[in-house]
Every structure is written in structure tokens, then in C-alpha cells.
Design a protein around this motif. Structure first.
Motif, PDB file in Angstrom:
ATOM      1  N   LEU A 531      39.208  41.468 -15.995  1.00  0.00           N
ATOM      2  CA  LEU A 531      39.856  42.756 -15.770  1.00  0.00           C
ATOM      3  C   LEU A 531      40.582  42.770 -14.429  1.00  0.00           C
ATOM      4  N   GLU A 532      39.939  42.244 -13.392  1.00  0.00           N
ATOM      5  CA  GLU A 532      40.569  42.231 -12.071  1.00  0.00           C
ATOM      6  C   GLU A 532      41.832  41.377 -12.081  1.00  0.00           C
ATOM      7  N   LEU A 533      41.785  40.247 -12.795  1.00  0.00           N
ATOM      8  CA  LEU A 533      42.959  39.385 -12.880  1.00  0.00           C
ATOM      9  C   LEU A 533      44.086  40.074 -13.641  1.00  0.00           C
ATOM     10  N   ARG A 737      41.586  29.236 -14.366  1.00  0.00           N
ATOM     11  CA  ARG A 737      42.359  28.344 -13.502  1.00  0.00           C
ATOM     12  C   ARG A 737      42.873  29.052 -12.241  1.00  0.00           C
ATOM     13  N   VAL A 738      42.760  30.349 -12.190  1.00  0.00           N
ATOM     14  CA  VAL A 738      43.215  31.082 -10.999  1.00  0.00           C
ATOM     15  C   VAL A 738      42.191  30.895  -9.888  1.00  0.00           C
ATOM     16  N   PRO A 739      42.613  30.401  -8.743  1.00  0.00           N
ATOM     17  CA  PRO A 739      41.647  30.152  -7.660  1.00  0.00           C
ATOM     18  C   PRO A 739      41.018  31.458  -7.175  1.00  0.00           C
ATOM     19  N   PRO A 740      39.710  31.433  -6.930  1.00  0.00           N
ATOM     20  CA  PRO A 740      39.042  32.672  -6.474  1.00  0.00           C
ATOM     21  C   PRO A 740      39.462  33.085  -5.076  1.00  0.00           C
ATOM     22  N   ALA A 741      39.909  32.121  -4.273  1.00  0.00           N
ATOM     23  CA  ALA A 741      40.340  32.440  -2.899  1.00  0.00           C
ATOM     24  C   ALA A 741      41.621  31.679  -2.623  1.00  0.00           C
ATOM     25  N   ARG A 742      42.457  32.276  -1.790  1.00  0.00           N
ATOM     26  CA  ARG A 742      43.749  31.662  -1.465  1.00  0.00           C
ATOM     27  C   ARG A 742      43.707  31.108  -0.041  1.00  0.00           C
ATOM     28  N   PRO A 743      44.033  29.805   0.131  1.00  0.00           N
ATOM     29  CA  PRO A 743      44.067  29.269   1.509  1.00  0.00           C
ATOM     30  C   PRO A 743      45.299  29.769   2.254  1.00  0.00           C
ATOM     31  N   TYR A 744      45.104  30.123   3.490  1.00  0.00           N
ATOM     32  CA  TYR A 744      46.215  30.573   4.330  1.00  0.00           C
ATOM     33  C   TYR A 744      46.249  29.702   5.582  1.00  0.00           C
TER      34      TYR A 744
END
Length: 842
Positions: A531-533, A737-744
Motif C-alpha cells: 500500500l505504501e509503495l 525490488r524497490v529498495p527499502p532505503a535510498r543511499p544519499y
């Protein structure tokens, strides 16, 4: 359903504006889709109260110099009558009859200067009435047809209204706006408000909402003369569950003639075409009460009875079909009968499809004098199933398939018989035939007061709840902690206490319910990744200018087959509904894109720019499971103008393939996914303008320009050569496949080096493949690759093209030199030559 407010006012006082009435009904669950104004403020043509008035026709004479024109002397409240030159064919029967004021003929009269629609031109084009001579006689007024007033397209004659005991009060000089002006509400009658599929039903709701009484039509019928209907006709059934009641009345000596204008006018406003008084009365009662009825030619039934009971009564019998039976219905179609379709028959054969349509042979004919009027009750599930499978949808089946209580049959028959007596000059034979083999039991519901307060959020006393329910004709007996409620017979939708709470909230008005804080214990809070995605995807697409739609989960195999022109249809089994509400909503969909394209097609009639998307499930039948497999999909449709027109840019460009690709690229960037694009072939899309979307080695969807045949079959109203872009994406392949966290990374402290690189490659080498090789060779110092030019022709070798890129190099720990940039550039060129055969373009 079309509901004229003037008709509603027969039963309830209405002092609100049409818009206020519409808002009140809509907020109570009766959705008013549109309001059509006729002659009154709000209409395209507002009838001038001083110049469009009622006239009484005093005399009709032949024009001295024209065979096709007459002179009508009309009183309109002025000092002297007006002589009107007209060619209306329905005035010719009165030529030479002298003074005919005693016949009480009235017609709308437009005076000089009035604005009307031009009755002699196509469409609705306004004209201002100006006096001019017609064959030597000056004419400054006009007797009006329905087309000239905008009531309908009828222009064969003028409107003629005859004063009688049933008509409104006609007085010369009365503004026509007061007599014929109206506002017509279009109400969407969904299954749970089937009780409102009539004027009385809507009036009953309005009366309850405004806390005032309703004036029901009279159900008294004058029966006189010799004979008994009960001796002439008998009724029986094999299926009391399917036909719980059948009422019939014999009416003799009816006169086949046009209905009075007031009745015709109401039928037209409600969407029915007037035919003759017998048929019109039947339709009028159905629209007024919601009880369909049917008139048989009594003499025809009597002739048939002479074959099986020469000295006995006509015998009407309802039953299921025998194997191989057929029936030719009123529309002239011979129909093979389904084994569960209830029939109206006699001993000779079939007479009609119960609750759907009568048979061709027993219909009212021009010479019919005696009729048998029937009003029956039918099982709503059976009628819905039969109507859908036969593909036969009538006003009667619309109502019966939603539920009409047996109590209404007797009232409808009596109302219809009395109107035939008054308007058609018939004699109602004493003795109503009322066959009632399966009367339903009254419905009573116990409503716990605390349960009602908790469910509604309203702190009402038991007396206050009872008062609200009584406004809807519920009988509510108050006890210490509950109400014992007896449900009105016509309320087939009430099954339990929750339904009564809904009625209390409707009458209290939803917008008046106070905001409350949830008093119950909150359940444990857990995240919902899918749902969040989905919400993240929706937010991203809306920010890029697309609009979300929510479509029906139900579709039809035929509609989805339009996506596959010149290809075999989808051979996977559908999940089919047993009793679909319509053939267009008979199966659970296999394609979300087909549903979104249906909305796009509807909007293409009115909008020049359509950017739509939807996230929703498709349903695939699973032989090993009770329920189908639900798979999440994302569908996008773009067509029309890329930007909204403004005074600065009034000829914007059209969406193309790269607009859709740009939207998807933006979505993948927002999700942190690397999705590549490869050419593909699919029957729904144009060859050469189709691509498949790859996430690693997994195909997650298709995108491209729809094939012209698909655009045509889906009835998308677009300009010639206007692209319709679409994408169909499998979200199930994306969720995990969507990464749970995004590297910055931090903002670099050192400047970037930018340069351009132009390459010559074969035309079959994709730009994406070139970019992939550039990034591999450039390594971590290559921060950005942007294609800015594509060139074909000139001095380039045949079958080749030039691609030019902006390249950006940047390091986190130092300022790159020209030497550093040259090394990276040489490495990139070498890899492109080795892997793709690319050459540097000088």
C-alpha cells in the motif's frame, strides 16, 4: 431516470431551487447526475414571461391565398385577439368550424420580439421573432411547436392543449414558463435505492428529508355496469416463488386516441415517447409508481379462450418454458427461451415474458376496444438473470430486476384502470382478479439503541431515532433499550439493524454528523509495504501531471478483445458473474489497461488533453482455488495536447512516445529502480513504437503507441495521426525490488568537468545500449550522461546515425584535470568501438 420537478410537485411541496433539491437528494444517496432546465432560468432558452404566453384558439380559417396556410384567431389576454398565419397541420381539422372557443383549445403564443429556436433549421439555433407579411397578411405572432420552445425535436404541428378535468388551469395570457417550464433531474438509480425508481419514490424520499407529508396519487377506481371480471378471467401459476402475485382488471370500450397534452408532456420530460392513450397510461403508471404493468387485447385473449374453453373464462397461467419453446416479443424478435425464464401463457401458447416484455400477438392494436390490464410481482433475481441472458433490457425489467414488492401490483392495476376510464373513456368491469399465492411476511427488525449510537456516532435518544425512522414510514415501537421496527413493504433493502442505522444517518444528514474521536482501542499499527509503495507511485505520477482514475473491476470479454485486433482473443478463462447487472459488466477483468482506455474514450469526446493512470487488480481464474488470483497492475494513458493551452501557447504540441518514456523514467528514479527499455512487438501497439520494460532480466511491462485499429475499436475520439500512448506494468514484479532505503551522498566540494561526445553507430544499436557502455567505461567518476542530439543523413554512412551526449565527470576528493577527463574519454571511446562498433564523429 429522468425526474421532472413539476411532476414531483404533484406529491410533495417543493420550495427549493432545482440545485438545492439536487444537493439534498445527492447527499442522501440519490445521486443527481445532471439538471436539465427547460424554459426557466438556467436553460439555454429562457421563455420570456411577457412575450411567450398561453393563447386560446377561437377560430381557424383557410388562408385566402395559400392552401397550406390557415388563419388562427387567438386570445392571449390583450385587448384584441391576434390573427396568426400558420401551416400547422394539426389545426386544419378545425377549419370552417366557426367559433371553437367552447372546445377549450390552447397553445403557446410567441409575440413579436420573442426569442425562439428556429424550427426549420437543424440543431438549436435561436431566432428573434419579427413581424412580416405572409401571402399578403401581416403576421407578428407565432403558435409554437415543441422544437421552437426547446422541449423536443417535434415540429410536425403546434402544441395543442385541451382543458379538461385532469389538466392544469389554462388561462389566456399565462406565461408559458409557469405551465411548461421545468427542471428535469437525472438520477442514477443504483440497486440499493430501487424504491426510488418512480416519481412517488423520489417524492417520498424528498418528503422525508424535508419532514413534510406526501400526497399519494388516488388508488380509487370507479367500477360500474354489468358483468364480473372474476367470472371472465382466472389466473394460476406453477411457480409462486417466481410469480407471487398477479392482478388483472377488465376495461371495456376504450378509445384509441392521443393522450392529453399534460400526460404527453410529462412522458416526454421523463424520456418516454407518447404513442396513444392506452400505451401512455401504462407507461405513466410505471413511471409514477414504479409498478410496471401490461395491457393485453382482451378480445384476442377471448378468441384464444374459445379454443380451449368456449363457455368458460380466459385462463392466464404463468410457468417455466418447455423444451424448445420460443416466443416472438413486441420488438418482433423470435427468442429461444431459457429454462428458468418465467412465461405468461394460456392453454393455446405463450403471451409474454413475465416482467420483461409482452408477446407480439397480444399487443394493443389500433382497433382494440377492450383490454385486460395486468400488474404482477416477479422474483427480482430471476428477472435480472433472464433479462441479462436474453440481452433484453426494458423499463419493466429495470424495475423488476431491482425489486418491486407484491403490494404494489394491486395499487398499480387500480391506478392504471382509473386513468383508462377517465382518459380513454373505458368502463372498468367490476371484480378485480387478484391472484396472490405467495404473500410475503412483514419484516420486523430489532434495533439496539447502544449499537445504533456506536455505529452512527450520534448521541440520540430512542425517541429521536424513532421519529427519524417514522418520517420514512417505518413503524418504530420504543422499548427500554431497543426499537422494534416494522419495515414498509416497499423497502426490500432493509435486512438488519445496520440498514436502519444508515436510514437514521441519512435523515439526520451525513453532513450534520459531528466529528468524533475513535473511542475503541486502536489495533496494533503495522506497515503495509504494498500500500505504501502504491501511494508513492500515485504521488509521483500526480506530481508529473497525470490524473488518477478508479474504474470498474468488472468488464466483458468482448471489450478486452478490442485490445487485440487481428489476433486471437485472450483464451484464459474469465471469472464470470452469475447475475451481472449488464453484459458490459459480466466478468472480472483481465486487463487494467482496457478499463483505463474505456475512461479515456469517454473523456475524449470532451477533453483535448488526457493524462490518466490507475493502480488496480486484475483477476485470473485458478482451477485449484475457490477465489481468483488478484494481481496488481499499473496502467497509463496519454493522448492529446502536452500542455494546457494558454494565451502564450495556443497551439501546443501533442504527447509522443518520449513523453510516456519520460514519465516512466521519472517514476523509476523516484522508486530507485534501474529499468531498461528494449524494442518489442505486441498486437495492441504500433510496430516500431513499442518497447518492453526490463528490470534486470525480468520483463515488468510494455509501453508504446496504440495501434490505430485499437484506437478505432475503443472509440477514442482523437484527431487523425494523433498518438495514443499507453503502458501496462506488472506491479507484482516490482514490489520486492524497490529498495527499502535510498543511499544519499554529500554534495561534492569540487567542481565538475563537462564535455560533449558525438558517436556514429549503426541504426539498430539502441541509445540505451550506448549509454550503458558509456557508464561502464566511465566508472565512478562519470556522474551524468545525457543524450542531447540525434542525426541521420548528411555524410554519415548508410544505415548509421549520430548520437551526441553531454558527459559530466566529478570526484569527491579532488578537482579533475583535463588529463583526467581525457583518460576517461579515451576509455569510453575504446569500449564503444570494441563492443558496439561505434566511431567518434569529428
Amino acid at each position: 431516470m429522468l425526474v421532472p420537478l413539476s411532476w414531483l410537485k404533484e406529491y410533495v411541496n417543493i420550495d427549493q431551487s432545482p440545485a438545492e433539491v439536487a444537493d439534498l437528494l445527492t447527499n442522501a444517496g440519490l445521486e443527481v447526475k445532471t439538471i436539465a432546465y427547460i424554459g426557466i432560468p438556467g436553460a439555454d432558452l429562457v421563455w420570456d414571461r411577457e412575450k411567450i404566453i398561453l393563447g386560446q384558439i377561437l377560430q381557424v380559417e383557410q388562408h385566402p391565398d395559400a392552401d397550406k396556410l390557415v388563419l388562427a384567431t387567438v386570445a392571449y389576454g390583450g385587448e384584441q385577439p391576434e390573427v396568426v398565419v400558420t401551416g400547422a397541420p394539426n389545426l386544419f381539422p378545425f377549419v370552417g368550424q366557426g367559433d371553437i372557443r367552447g372546445r377549450d383549445l390552447f397553445s403557446p403564443l410567441a409575440l413579436e420580439g420573442a426569442t425562439l429556436y428556429d424550427g426549420h433549421k437543424e440543431g438549436r439555433k435561436k431566432t428573434v421573432l419579427k413581424g412580416k407579411p405572409l401571402r399578403g397578411i401581416f403576421n407578428r405572432c407565432m403558435l409554437c411547436s415543441e422544437k421552437e420552445l426547446g422541449i423536443s425535436e417535434e415540429h410536425e404541428g403546434i402544441i395543442l392543449m385541451v382543458k379538461d378535468e385532469n389538466s392544469p388551469v389554462y388561462q389566456p395570457g399565462t406565461p408559458v414558463q409557469d405551465l411548461l417550464g421545468d427542471a428535469v433531474l437525472e438520477i442514477d438509480v443504483i440497486p440499493n435505492i430501487a424504491r426510488c425508481a418512480s416519481m412517488v419514490g423520489v417524492a417520498r424520499e424528498y418528503a422525508a428529508l424535508t419532514n413534510q407529508p406526501i400526497q399519494y396519487p388516488s388508488y380509487e377506481v370507479v367500477m360500474e355496469g354489468p358483468g364480473s371480471g372474476q367470472e371472465r378471467v382466472t389466473i394460476s401459476t406453477d411457480e409462486p416463488e417466481l410469480n407471487p402475485r398477479f392482478v388483472a382488471i377488465v376495461i371495456e370500450g376504450v378509445e384509441q386516441k392521443p393522450s392529453p397534452h399534460w400526460l404527453q408532456h410529462r412522458l416526454r420530460l421523463a424520456g418516454q415517447r407518447p404513442i396513444n392513450v392506452v400505451v401512455d397510461v401504462s407507461n405513466y403508471v410505471m413511471l409514477e409508481m414504479g409498478q410496471p404493468n401490461h395491457t393485453f387485447d382482451y378480445d384476442y385473449l377471448r378468441q384464444r379462450a374459445d379454443q380451449y374453453a368456449p363457455n368458460g373464462p380466459i385462463h392466464i397461467h404463468t410457468r417455466l418454458p418447455r423444451k424448445g419453446e420460443t416466443l416472438t416479443t413486441l420488438d418482433g424478435t423470435e427468442r429461444s427461451l431459457l429454462p428458468y425464464t418465467i412465461l405468461v401463457t394460456d392453454a393455446v401458447g405463450n403471451l409474454g415474458l413475465g416482467g420483461i416484455m409482452g408477446g407480439e400477438n397480444s399487443e394493443i392494436k389500433p382497433e382494440t376496444k377492450n383490454v385486460l390490464l395486468e400488474a404482477a410481482a416477479w422474483n427480482f433475481i430471476n428477472i435480472r438473470k433472464s433479462s441479462t441472458r436474453l440481452g433484453l433490457f426494458t423499463e419493466a425489467s429495470f424495475r423488476f430486476s431491482r425489486g418491486v414488492h407484491p403490494s404494489q401490483a394491486l395499487l398499480g392495476a387500480k391506478r392504471g384502470a382509473e386513468l383508462l376510464r377517465r382518459l380513454a373513456g373505458g368502463r372498468v368491469v367490476p371484480g378485480i382478479i387478484d391472484y396472490y399465492p405467495n404473500p410475503p411476511q412483514p419484516v420486523t427488525v430489532k434495533l439496539d439503541l447502544d449499537y445504533a449510537r456506536r455505529l452512527s456516532g450520534l448521541d440520540l435518544t430512542g425517541r429521536e431515532m424513532a421519529d427519524l425512522l417514522q418520517r420514512l414510514a417505518f413503524k418504530a415501537d420504543l422499548h427500554t433499550d431497543h426499537l422494534l421496527v416494522t419495515v414498509p413493504d416497499y423497502r426490500l433493502d432493509i435486512e438488519g439493524g445496520h440498514d436502519l442505522v444508515e436510514e437514521i444517518c441519512r435523515l439526520y444528514r451525513y453532513e450534520e454528523i459531528p466529528l468524533t474521536v475513535l473511542a475503541d482501542t486502536l489495533p496494533p499499527q503495522r506497515g503495509n509495504h504494498k500500500l505504501e509503495l502504491e501511494e508513492q507511485i500515485k504521488d509521483a505520477l500526480v506530481q508529473m501531471g497525470l490524473q488518477e482514475v478508479i474504474t470498474y473491476r468488472l468488464s466483458s470479454a468482448g471489450h478486452e478483445a478490442r485490445l487485440l485486433p487481428n489476433s486471437p482473443p485472450d483464451d484464459r478463462p474469465y471469472v464470470a458473474l452469475t447475475n451481472p447487472i449488464s453484459p458490459e459488466r459480466s466478468v472480472m477483468r483481465h486487463s487494467l489497461l482496457a478499463s483505463v482506455l474505456e475512461v479515456a474514450a469517454a473523456n475524449s469526446r470532451y477533453q483535448s488533453r488526457i493524462p490518466l493512470f490507475e493502480i488496480g487488480p486484475i483477476y485470473l481464474a485458478d482451477e485449484d482455488a475457490v477465489l481468483p488470483t488478484e494481481l496488481a497492475r499499473l496502467a497509463l494513458v496519454l493522448t492529446g495536447e502536452r500542455v494546457v493551452r494558454t494565451w502564450q501557447q495556443n497551439q501546443p504540441e501533442l504527447y509522443d512516445f518520449f513523453d510516456l518514456k519520460g514519465v516512466l523514467d521519472g517514476l523509476w528514479a523516484d522508486l530507485g529502480l534501474t529499468v531498461t527499455v528494449e524494442p518489442a512487438v505486441h498486437p495492441s501497439f504500433r510496430r516500431g513504437r513499442t518497447a518492453r520494460l526490463l528490470l534486470g532480466e525480468t520483463q515488468i511491462g510494455l509501453m508504446g503507441e496504440l495501434h490505430p485499429l485499437v484506437v478505432e475499436k475503443l472509440d477514442l475520439r482523437v484527431e487523425k495521426n494523433q498518438p495514443v500512448l499507453a503502458a501496462d506494468i506488472d506491479l507484482e514484479a516490482i514490489y520486492h525490488r524497490v529498495p527499502p532505503a535510498r543511499p544519499y551522498t554529500s554534495i561534492p566540494a569540487y567542481p565538475a568537468v563537462r564535455e560533449d561526445l558525438a558517436l556514429v553507430v549503426r541504426q539498430d544499436v539502441a541509445a540505451a545500449a550506448v549509454e550503458q557502455e558509456i557508464r561502464k567505461a566511465g566508472g565512478y567518476l562519470l556522474r551524468q550522461v545525457e543524450l542531447f542530439d540525434l542525426f541521420i543523413g548528411g555524410n554519415l554512412p548508410p544505415g548509421h546515425r549520430s548520437l551526441a551526449y553531454h558527459l559530466t565527470y566529478q570526484a569527491n576528493d579532488k578537482t579533475l584535470t583535463d588529463k583526467d577527463a581525457r583518460k576517461i574519454r579515451q576509455r569510453i571511446i575504446a569500449q564503444l568501438e570494441r563492443n558496439l562498433g561505434a566511431k567518434l564523429r569529428e
